[in-house]
Design a protein around this motif. Structure first.
Motif, PDB file in Angstrom:
ATOM      1  N   MET A   1     -14.795 -26.835 -10.007  1.00 32.14           N
ATOM      2  CA  MET A   1     -14.961 -25.659  -9.186  1.00 32.14           C
ATOM      3  C   MET A   1     -13.952 -24.601  -9.637  1.00 32.14           C
ATOM      4  O   MET A   1     -12.782 -24.871  -9.798  1.00 32.14           O
ATOM      5  N   VAL A   2     -14.433 -23.386  -9.822  1.00 33.42           N
ATOM      6  CA  VAL A   2     -13.592 -22.275 -10.243  1.00 33.42           C
ATOM      7  C   VAL A   2     -12.937 -21.652  -9.018  1.00 33.42           C
ATOM      8  O   VAL A   2     -13.598 -21.373  -8.026  1.00 33.42           O
ATOM      9  N   ASP A   3     -11.626 -21.438  -9.087  1.00 35.14           N
ATOM     10  CA  ASP A   3     -10.914 -20.774  -7.994  1.00 35.14           C
ATOM     11  C   ASP A   3     -11.067 -19.270  -8.172  1.00 35.14           C
ATOM     12  O   ASP A   3     -10.389 -18.653  -8.986  1.00 35.14           O
ATOM     13  N   THR A   4     -11.988 -18.681  -7.431  1.00 37.43           N
ATOM     14  CA  THR A   4     -12.263 -17.249  -7.550  1.00 37.43           C
ATOM     15  C   THR A   4     -11.444 -16.407  -6.591  1.00 37.43           C
ATOM     16  O   THR A   4     -11.666 -15.216  -6.467  1.00 37.43           O
ATOM     17  N   THR A   5     -10.475 -17.020  -5.917  1.00 37.70           N
ATOM     18  CA  THR A   5      -9.667 -16.282  -4.943  1.00 37.70           C
ATOM     19  C   THR A   5      -8.276 -15.936  -5.474  1.00 37.70           C
ATOM     20  O   THR A   5      -7.454 -15.420  -4.739  1.00 37.70           O
ATOM     21  N   LYS A   6      -8.018 -16.186  -6.755  1.00 34.02           N
ATOM     22  CA  LYS A   6      -6.682 -15.950  -7.312  1.00 34.02           C
ATOM     23  C   LYS A   6      -6.565 -14.556  -7.924  1.00 34.02           C
ATOM     24  O   LYS A   6      -7.547 -13.904  -8.217  1.00 34.02           O
ATOM     25  N   ASN A   7      -5.329 -14.147  -8.144  1.00 31.68           N
ATOM     26  CA  ASN A   7      -5.003 -12.902  -8.851  1.00 31.68           C
ATOM     27  C   ASN A   7      -5.655 -11.670  -8.245  1.00 31.68           C
ATOM     28  O   ASN A   7      -6.190 -10.839  -8.951  1.00 31.68           O
ATOM     29  N   THR A   8      -5.585 -11.507  -6.955  1.00 28.35           N
ATOM     30  CA  THR A   8      -6.244 -10.363  -6.342  1.00 28.35           C
ATOM     31  C   THR A   8      -5.402  -9.099  -6.333  1.00 28.35           C
ATOM     32  O   THR A   8      -5.929  -8.020  -6.137  1.00 28.35           O
ATOM     33  N   LYS A   9      -4.127  -9.203  -6.535  1.00 26.31           N
ATOM     34  CA  LYS A   9      -3.278  -8.021  -6.425  1.00 26.31           C
ATOM     35  C   LYS A   9      -2.827  -7.454  -7.768  1.00 26.31           C
ATOM     36  O   LYS A   9      -2.030  -6.546  -7.811  1.00 26.31           O
ATOM     37  N   LEU A  10      -3.351  -7.963  -8.857  1.00 25.91           N
ATOM     38  CA  LEU A  10      -3.017  -7.414 -10.166  1.00 25.91           C
ATOM     39  C   LEU A  10      -3.722  -6.076 -10.360  1.00 25.91           C
ATOM     40  O   LEU A  10      -4.921  -5.970 -10.145  1.00 25.91           O
ATOM     41  N   PHE A  11      -3.021  -5.073 -10.777  1.00 22.27           N
ATOM     42  CA  PHE A  11      -3.570  -3.756 -11.069  1.00 22.27           C
ATOM     43  C   PHE A  11      -4.324  -3.178  -9.884  1.00 22.27           C
ATOM     44  O   PHE A  11      -5.337  -2.528 -10.035  1.00 22.27           O
ATOM     45  N   SER A 155     -10.764 -14.713 -15.804  1.00 16.67           N
ATOM     46  CA  SER A 155     -10.983 -14.665 -17.249  1.00 16.67           C
ATOM     47  C   SER A 155     -12.494 -14.679 -17.489  1.00 16.67           C
ATOM     48  O   SER A 155     -13.272 -15.007 -16.590  1.00 16.67           O
ATOM     49  N   ARG A 156     -12.900 -14.350 -18.689  1.00 12.87           N
ATOM     50  CA  ARG A 156     -14.338 -14.336 -19.008  1.00 12.87           C
ATOM     51  C   ARG A 156     -14.962 -15.710 -18.786  1.00 12.87           C
ATOM     52  O   ARG A 156     -16.033 -15.831 -18.190  1.00 12.87           O
ATOM     53  N   ALA A 157     -14.292 -16.761 -19.248  1.00 12.80           N
ATOM     54  CA  ALA A 157     -14.832 -18.122 -19.099  1.00 12.80           C
ATOM     55  C   ALA A 157     -14.937 -18.515 -17.625  1.00 12.80           C
ATOM     56  O   ALA A 157     -15.948 -19.096 -17.206  1.00 12.80           O
ATOM     57  N   ASP A 158     -13.913 -18.196 -16.842  1.00 11.80           N
ATOM     58  CA  ASP A 158     -13.956 -18.510 -15.412  1.00 11.80           C
ATOM     59  C   ASP A 158     -15.050 -17.712 -14.701  1.00 11.80           C
ATOM     60  O   ASP A 158     -15.700 -18.213 -13.790  1.00 11.80           O
ATOM     61  N   HIS A 159     -15.245 -16.468 -15.124  1.00  8.53           N
ATOM     62  CA  HIS A 159     -16.272 -15.640 -14.503  1.00  8.53           C
ATOM     63  C   HIS A 159     -17.663 -16.211 -14.751  1.00  8.53           C
ATOM     64  O   HIS A 159     -18.484 -16.309 -13.830  1.00  8.53           O
ATOM     65  N   ILE A 160     -17.945 -16.595 -15.975  1.00  9.89           N
ATOM     66  CA  ILE A 160     -19.254 -17.180 -16.307  1.00  9.89           C
ATOM     67  C   ILE A 160     -19.455 -18.475 -15.520  1.00  9.89           C
ATOM     68  O   ILE A 160     -20.530 -18.716 -14.966  1.00  9.89           O
ATOM     69  N   ALA A 161     -18.411 -19.302 -15.440  1.00 13.77           N
ATOM     70  CA  ALA A 161     -18.502 -20.552 -14.675  1.00 13.77           C
ATOM     71  C   ALA A 161     -18.729 -20.261 -13.182  1.00 13.77           C
ATOM     72  O   ALA A 161     -19.505 -20.963 -12.520  1.00 13.77           O
TER      73      ALA A 161
END
Length: 170
Positions: A1-11, A155-161
């Motif tokens: 399972m991809v963690d899609t809740t990370k890195n929300t405050k970058l840029f 990342s691109r790989a995580d996004h596709i997954a």
């Protein structure tokens, strides 16, 4: 399972109201439960891997597609209901509760976003966030702060997954 809740405050600039980071399960559940969803895609969807997944998402729940930018060419002869519209015009129409939609059955309650430039879609969503009841769910690889809910920066790989997981859950 991809963690899609990370890195929300970058840029990301901080505001009074920013989008909630969501998992693939929540995204799929919200898409499934939407009464009048609209899949709003940008030029970034023309990447062959992303385009294939966008078509699968649209077909899974028979979601109409609003193709913005030069993305319409990717949906010709794919067996989906895609219409071209300017993104700024769509943002304006979504704030009008009396807009009949593309099919004449009324405005949409949920928009699903994929393939947009972050700086561009955030400006359009600023209007829908503040002047409409439309929920905006971003399943893009960048965190979109003016959406109602969004994946984090992936990342691109995580996004596709993550897109594959959404498709499987639909």
């Amino acid at each position: 399972m991809v963690d899609t809740t990370k890195n929300t405050k970058l840029f990301t600039t901080y505001g009074v109201k920013t989008s909630k980071a969501i998992s693939t399960e929540i995204a799929a559940k919200l898409i499934s439960k939407a009464k009048r969803p609209l899949f709003v895609v940008g030029t970034g969807v023309l990447d062959p891997e992303v385009l294939d997944r966008a078509v699968k998402i649209a077909k899974a729940k028979n979601i109409p597609i609003a193709a913005t930018g030069s993305s319409m060419i990717g949906f010709v002869d794919k067996g989906v209901n895609a219409k071209y519209i300017n993104l700024h015009a769509l943002g304006f129409y979504l704030t009008d509760p009396n807009w009949p939609g593309f099919d004449g059955n009324g405005n949409y309650d949920t928009i699903i976003l994929l393939g947009h430039k972050k700086y561009y879609i955030n400006q359009v969503l600023s209007a829908t966030k503040n002047f409409s009841d439309v929920k905006a769910i971003s399943i893009d690889k960048s965190y979109i702060q003016n959406a109602t809910m969004s994946f984090g920066n992936l990342s691109r790989a995580d996004h596709i997954a993550a897109l594959d997981e959404v498709i499987d859950l639909l």
